[in-house]
Design a protein around this motif. Sequence first.
Motif, PDB file in Angstrom:
ATOM      1  N   TYR B  49      -5.148 -13.349  -0.853  1.00 49.31           N
ATOM      2  CA  TYR B  49      -6.219 -12.371  -0.686  1.00 49.31           C
ATOM      3  C   TYR B  49      -6.915 -12.191  -2.029  1.00 49.31           C
ATOM      4  CZ  TYR B  49      -5.248 -10.537   3.989  1.00 49.31           C
ATOM      5  OH  TYR B  49      -5.124 -10.375   5.340  1.00 49.31           O
ATOM      6  N   LEU B  54      -9.164 -12.092   2.973  1.00 45.52           N
ATOM      7  CA  LEU B  54      -8.299 -13.246   3.175  1.00 45.52           C
ATOM      8  C   LEU B  54      -9.014 -14.518   2.725  1.00 45.52           C
ATOM      9  CD1 LEU B  54      -5.639 -14.380   4.382  1.00 45.52           C
ATOM     10  CD2 LEU B  54      -6.864 -14.613   6.546  1.00 45.52           C
ATOM     11  N   SER B  68      -3.957  -6.205   3.698  1.00 49.80           N
ATOM     12  CA  SER B  68      -4.212  -5.713   2.349  1.00 49.80           C
ATOM     13  C   SER B  68      -5.026  -4.428   2.441  1.00 49.80           C
ATOM     14  CB  SER B  68      -4.967  -6.774   1.544  1.00 49.80           C
ATOM     15  OG  SER B  68      -5.201  -6.327   0.210  1.00 49.80           O
TER      16      SER B  68
END
Lengths: 115, 112
Positions: B49, B54, B68
């Motif tokens: 990430y 991503l 995340s």
Amino acid sequence: AQSVTQPDIHITVSEGASLELRCNYSYGATPYLFWYVQSPGQGLQLLLKYFSGDTLVQGIKGFEAEFKRSQSSFNLRKPSVHWSDAAEYFCAVGARLNRDDKIIFGKGTRLHILP
Amino acid sequence: DTAVSQTPKYLVTQMGNDKSIKCEQNLGHDTMYWYKQDSKKFLKIMFSYNNKELIINETVPNRFSPKSPDKAHLNLHINSLELGDSAVYFCASSPKIVGVQYFGPGTRLTVT
């Protein structure tokens, strides 16, 4: 895509002897090169890196490595090993061309130290 | 002050269960990763990430889902665990894509 080879799965040396761990890479340009060490039960720790400039790179714990473009190698050396150097050593290669570039790790070399 | 931390350190669970591993870095890095290390010590990237986006999604079964919530955190959720998922999972962070990586201590996952 880049690739990296560590030809030796295991290396055994006596304490106080010199050490050389081999690493060969495949990439069309100058890659980023790394050596990491992993002690048992631990994460990986960076020993040294090469991005550009002087081809002889000094790292932590008395290690050094030399980038040889003609041989596509980045071998790790230490003049005199200590028992605490027993660990797994990983060579890694990376290239920054595209957003999804990544670092590729070799399969590792396990270093054993004889007393 | 731990730079990259992971919880839990050990995880033992049965096949079919769902589990999560959490990772936090306090280095201010933009890029975070998940790696899987198998029993032969082979280290393979799973995800990366950059600024919560991503970037890399390797050929990982879709039972694995990273998340995340912010730049400092990258969690890994695994559904329907299988025996072959047993491994050590490492989180890492880096100041840039393809830079020096700082690894966490690892999470040893054992699926029985």
